[in-house]
Scaffold this active site. Sequence first.
Site, PDB file in Angstrom:
ATOM      1  N   ASP A  68       0.839  -1.187   0.000  1.00 29.42           N
ATOM      2  CA  ASP A  68       0.000   0.000   0.000  1.00 29.42           C
ATOM      3  C   ASP A  68       0.885   1.252   0.000  1.00 29.42           C
ATOM      4  O   ASP A  68       1.853   1.335   0.761  1.00 29.42           O
ATOM      5  CB  ASP A  68      -0.878  -0.039   1.264  1.00 29.42           C
ATOM      6  CG  ASP A  68      -1.924   1.039   1.272  1.00 29.42           C
ATOM      7  OD1 ASP A  68      -2.795   1.026   0.388  1.00 29.42           O
ATOM      8  OD2 ASP A  68      -1.878   1.910   2.170  1.00 29.42           O
ATOM      9  N   GLU A 105       1.854  -0.364  -5.017  1.00 29.10           N
ATOM     10  CA  GLU A 105       0.943   0.741  -5.340  1.00 29.10           C
ATOM     11  C   GLU A 105       1.874   1.937  -5.444  1.00 29.10           C
ATOM     12  O   GLU A 105       2.296   2.499  -4.427  1.00 29.10           O
ATOM     13  CB  GLU A 105      -0.103   0.941  -4.240  1.00 29.10           C
ATOM     14  CG  GLU A 105      -1.128   1.992  -4.604  1.00 29.10           C
ATOM     15  CD  GLU A 105      -2.102   2.304  -3.466  1.00 29.10           C
ATOM     16  OE1 GLU A 105      -3.271   2.604  -3.752  1.00 29.10           O
ATOM     17  OE2 GLU A 105      -1.712   2.268  -2.289  1.00 29.10           O
TER      18      GLU A 105
END
Lengths: 704, 120
Positions: A350, A387
């Site tokens: 993330d 990401e």
Amino acid sequence: MQRIDVYPTHRYQNFLLRAGRPYPLGANFVPGGVNFAVFSRYATECTLILFEKGAKKPFGKIPFPTEFRIGHVFAMVVFDLDHENIEYGYQFDGPYKPHEGHHFQKAKTLLDPYAKAVSGRDVWGSMPEHGHQFQHRGLLVYDDFDWVHDRMLGIPAEDLVIYEMHVRGFTRHPSANVKYPGTFAAIREKIPYLKQLGINCVEFMPIHEFDELQNTFVNPETGEPLKNYWGYSTVGFFAPKAGYAATGRLGMQVDEFKALVKLLHQNGIEVILDVVFNHTGEGGNDDDYTFSFRGIDNKTYYMLRPDGRYYNFSGTGNTMNCNNPVVRGMVLDCLRYWVAEYHIDGFRFDLASILGRDTRGNPLSNPPLLEALAYDPILGTTKLIAEAWDAGGLYQVGSFPAYGRWSEWNGQYRDTLRRFLIGDMGQVGALAECIQGSPHLYLERGPTASVNFITAHDGFTLADLFAYNEKHNWANGENNRDGHTPNYSWNCGWEGPTTDPKINALRRQLMKNAAAILMVSQGVPMILMGDEVAHTRQGNNNAYCQDNELNWFNWNLLAENEDIFRFFKNCIAFRQAHPVLRSRTHFRNQDYVGSGYADISWHGVEAWNADWSYHSRTLAFLLCGQHARQGAVQDDYIYVAMNMHWESHPFELPNLPGDRRWYVFANTSMPSPEDVCEPGHELLLADQLSFLVGSRSVVILVGR
Amino acid sequence: MGDPMIMNVDIQQDEGIIIIRLSGELDGQTVPALQDKLLPLIVPGCKILLDMSNVHYMSSAGLRVLLLFYRRVDKENGRIVLTGLQEMLHDTMSITGFLDFFQTCDSVAEGIAALKQSRT
């Protein structure tokens, strides 16, 4: 011969002790006892706090003797503990000088950052006793799971079809009809469904221990407190979420999750974990949220401004200091642990760009953490997906430091596909790149560097993408200010649900267009859980806090939207049936096997003449089956025509070599079941020269 | 219900099958004594029936001692059958993967029959 270190050398009150080993960190079983090892650079003293399970008051407080401290690590063996009934934590003494970055509070009992299981939120959503000072408690865990013959599957990246899943959301809805809804255990019951759909990899949204109750917002319509439902706010990086385990109240979440991984592997499904190392659940500058890192060594674990306040590149108040060597070591230890102990196949990071910032937040050209992960021996075959952006404005899609190992969530693919699908002009050039695995971004890394997706947990679901122009996030309690814009969505003429059959038919068709293009694109496709049955979040594009039907997979939709499911299923099977759709290397846009056809060629309404103009909303391409796997494999020819114009257009079909003929696999303008067939059952085209591609539709043909 | 700290173990032999009836709770407190009692019974080619009808709770240590028995019995080319697992225990063993290792039967009689069937 018996070892001599099984005997204590020290006694404190009723506890028998011995100097511990500083490595590995955490609480680990040793003969006769438990080795407790914890790091703090700036603490002056450390005390081990032992509780009986659930007790408010500890039964033991054992200060680490000075001689048990090696460097910045406190290490001690405690003998004869009833390890099943113990919860542990630490208290650290040291300066409380926030402006210098120190937040030591001697009376505060803190969670071990290396705790392998954490109690305190054992049953999802059940309210804890707020009087408890120590909310998240470490448990002792055996690393003795019997994997028998299990190993990581090692599915080649180009063959993956990823399914992004929320553990609780998948089976919490009553329609799931499972024995232990919302748990790892329940997923076991739904594996046949995943196989039927045809995916071969689940990417779990965070399963590291988090506090689902950590949310200060209230649903303005119902007055209910909202949750930290998605869990992007970690409490314990080494611990599986107890509230996701049917056996969490028994403290068996470790075994339950391992058993799930093993069963998924037995069914040919890999497991990727979504890991959130960019920040922690300790929130902003408020000491009330301190439960671990801040009280142990704030200055090491977090990125601090010169005045001691937090940098906020994560958008959530604090930022992990990932390129401090100690924190880097913790991240590495953590991922190695999940790979070695849980047989995890890959990780999705993330806001991974934060992992490439230095201790002051500046982007690094050669970030030590990302390099270390790429070259780590234990992670040697683990899939690493970034990401590749963060909330501090660093956007690295296509330029994330990859070391030949990292792939990326391709945000450009998502945006281009959305814009093309809703009929925006000026997209066909970018679309052609997307279909080829985005060589403009990943020329050296190959198409598998691109994880292709149109929807993910953030943003609209696929159904909502074509039902809403605007986000509708009022239920999140922030006056609709939260969530991203733009969405590149189109409501097809009416905002939200409608009974207009034309609009509803068009929406379904657009969903099928999306599924079709995703599954014929080079790269690694990823589907959001529920999109295959047209799940709606009623226009909410930031449903992180909604523990209700907005997020729960409604299994009744499987019958209601059977055509969407069938379309997804057949498109996935089609992808898996055709290696030419899953190239390991980029196309060369030329014929290098002597077939007379380039590996990929571009077409339009006229064969061999694609319309690249700004106003174009049509594109077709032909894949030469003789170039499959660089010519090593013989596959069919595949022709895909995409018409996002609001009018039908006849597409002239390219000639096939020899006596090959065109067969129709999919035509999204047709009603179900004529919209798609099972791969291998395609129907011969009567007109081999031209195909009338309906308005806003996709046609896939097979030449064999 | 007896004292939760006590695990009663009743051991009988029937035509070469060792029938062990457990009652009480299988946890970190009771497991060491149980282990001491049962491990000596494991001999080459042994056939062991472990009746769990009166076990109402099993902790992580309980699961592990069962798997330990299995591994030891397997090493001696013996066999082990669990009988009478209550639903909750059955579920716990199933979803933590421990049940994969065991043959289970509803009743002691069925368990004996299963162990006899395999006799060569």
